[in-house]
Design a protein around this motif. Structure first.
Motif, mmCIF file in Angstrom:
data_model
loop_
_atom_site.group_PDB
_atom_site.id
_atom_site.type_symbol
_atom_site.label_atom_id
_atom_site.label_comp_id
_atom_site.label_asym_id
_atom_site.label_seq_id
_atom_site.Cartn_x
_atom_site.Cartn_y
_atom_site.Cartn_z
ATOM 1 N N ALA A 1 -0.333 8.041 -4.764
ATOM 2 C CA ALA A 1 -1.013 6.991 -4.014
ATOM 3 C C ALA A 1 -0.397 6.859 -2.624
ATOM 4 C CB ALA A 1 -0.916 5.670 -4.765
ATOM 5 N N GLY A 2 -1.235 6.475 -1.668
ATOM 6 C CA GLY A 2 -0.726 6.207 -0.338
ATOM 7 C C GLY A 2 -0.941 7.325 0.657
ATOM 8 N N ASN A 3 -1.335 8.526 0.205
ATOM 9 C CA ASN A 3 -1.579 9.600 1.167
ATOM 10 C C ASN A 3 -3.044 9.606 1.580
ATOM 11 O OD1 ASN A 3 -3.004 10.914 -0.891
ATOM 12 N ND2 ASN A 3 -1.248 12.143 -1.492
ATOM 13 N N VAL A 4 -3.410 10.556 2.448
ATOM 14 C CA VAL A 4 -4.761 10.538 2.999
ATOM 15 C C VAL A 4 -5.813 10.852 1.939
ATOM 16 C CG1 VAL A 4 -4.733 12.966 3.737
ATOM 17 C CG2 VAL A 4 -6.145 11.304 4.971
ATOM 18 N N ASN A 5 -5.484 11.679 0.950
ATOM 19 C CA ASN A 5 -6.443 11.974 -0.122
ATOM 20 C C ASN A 5 -6.759 10.716 -0.916
ATOM 21 O OD1 ASN A 5 -6.128 14.917 0.384
ATOM 22 N ND2 ASN A 5 -4.084 14.535 -0.416
ATOM 23 N N GLU B 1 -10.433 7.759 12.103
ATOM 24 C CA GLU B 1 -9.183 6.997 12.147
ATOM 25 C C GLU B 1 -8.133 7.609 11.234
ATOM 26 O OE1 GLU B 1 -10.400 3.071 11.113
ATOM 27 O OE2 GLU B 1 -11.144 2.591 13.130
ATOM 28 N N LEU B 2 -8.605 8.315 10.184
ATOM 29 C CA LEU B 2 -7.700 9.048 9.293
ATOM 30 C C LEU B 2 -7.475 10.469 9.783
ATOM 31 C CD1 LEU B 2 -9.202 7.888 5.865
ATOM 32 C CD2 LEU B 2 -6.982 7.210 6.804
ATOM 33 N N ASN B 3 -8.003 10.771 10.984
ATOM 34 C CA ASN B 3 -7.907 12.106 11.581
ATOM 35 C C ASN B 3 -8.576 13.168 10.723
ATOM 36 O OD1 ASN B 3 -6.255 11.327 13.966
ATOM 37 N ND2 ASN B 3 -4.788 10.770 12.365
ATOM 38 N N LEU B 4 -9.743 12.799 10.214
ATOM 39 C CA LEU B 4 -10.571 13.687 9.415
ATOM 40 C C LEU B 4 -11.953 13.787 10.035
ATOM 41 C CD1 LEU B 4 -9.763 12.239 5.880
ATOM 42 C CD2 LEU B 4 -8.809 14.334 6.853
#
Length: 331
Positions: free
Chosen positions: A48-52, A295-298
């Motif tokens: 938990a907590g990462n971009v995925n 905003e998540l650089n995706l």
């Protein structure tokens, strides 16, 4: 005669039971006009907590509002995504358990000698949700100002420099080894436990350069505490249009971008796969969601199952070729 009549009755009873079971299954799986009728779980095979995890929760919240059914995000990290991925491969084939995974899904078969699942045969592609890139970045005071400068500097000083990545066996590590091979460089690898500690050490100058995910590097690139040298992809990233690709410098094999995508276990009815894919595509293509992803650089995608299947198949082969080239097969 009595025995034959009894056997015939038993067969008719068994046939009736099978017909009832088939009808029940058809009612449960065929009534896609009411799908989903209960909560859906999206499994993320990382912490938990990462971009995925962030993407799973963002998409899950929108699906919950759309379908009026809870969408639960379940984190199952461990063993290079294998634990969570195996969990979904073995889940019920009813469209209520999905996997939100990333590029490691098609890298692991070449990296590890044995996996407990087949990344293609055991899954039904739903949608490629988004993609991002990996960047070769450096400490701002590093004497190499361009990618060509870095190659020339490292080549002139064999064994003096080392590069960092966000973990052994990650995309950053694979690309670092590929660069060594393609450019004829002698440099050691330092594996960090994630992108954040790698960025911290590059900013401090403990490691002069490294391969890092754009999403992790972006705040530091904007602040000028890291400088970009080259980026993956067949074309320049819309997130960093001024940064040249490795391909522009004449280095092939750096084209595959890092993606995130949704998969069902193989065997989920096509109607449910398509329904899930349509909903995800409509959600991530909204301007507001594209902004949230940026905003998540995706870069938001929202593909069809067939389009995502083509990406999976192509990238499986691409990464297998690269990993074989650099000799990174692990136990």
């Amino acid at each position: 005669m009595a025995r034959l009549q009894g056997r015939s009755l038993a067969l008719r009873s068994r046939g009736a039971a099978l017909m009832l079971a088939w009808a029940a299954t058809g009612a449960a799986w065929g009534a896609d006009e009411v799908y989903p009728a209960r909560p859906i779980t999206i499994v993320v095979p990382s912490a938990a907590g990462n971009v995925n995890d962030a993407v799973a929760r963002l998409v899950g919240a929108e699906l919950t509002a759309r379908w009026d059914q809870p969408v639960i995000v379940l984190n199952k990290p461990g063993a290079g995504t294998e634990i969570g991925t195996r969990f979904v491969a073995n889940a019920e084939k009813d469209g209520y358990t999905a996997l939100l995974t990333y590029t490691a899904h098609v890298q692991n078969p070449a990296l590890y000698k044995s996996l407990s699942y087949d990344p293609i045969a055991d899954f039904a592609p739903v949608s490629q949700v988004a993609y991002s890139s990996t960047i070769l970045a450096a400490h701002p005071g590093f004497e190499a100002q361009t990618f060509a400068d870095l190659v020339a500097l490292v080549k002139a000083n064999p064994g003096k420099y080392f590069y960092g990545s966000y973990g052994a066996g990650t995309t950053g590590h694979i690309l670092g080894e590929l660069l060594k091979k393609e450019a004829g460089l002698q440099m050691d690898h330092v594996a960090y436990k994630g992108g954040a500690p790698l960025a911290t050490d590059m900013i401090a100058g403990h490691v002069k350069f490294g391969f890092i995910a754009v999403g992790t590097a972006m705040p530091y690139l904007k602040a000028g505490t890291l400088k970009p040298l080259a980026i993956t992809g067949s074309v320049r990233s819309p997130l960093l249009p001024a940064v040249p690709t490795f391909l522009e410098a004449g280095y092939r094999g750096f084209e595959p971008d890092a993606w995130m995508g949704l998969l069902f276990p193989a065997g989920v009815p096509t109607q449910r796969v398509d329904a899930f894919a349509r909903a995800v595509a409509e959600i991530v293509r909204r301007p507001e969601m594209q902004r949230r992803f940026a905003e998540l650089n995706l870069v938001a995608i929202g593909s069809t199952p067939a389009q995502f299947a083509a990406v999976l198949s192509a990238d499986l082969q691409k990464w297998a070729t690269v990993i074989e080239q650099v000799g990174m097969v692990r136990n």
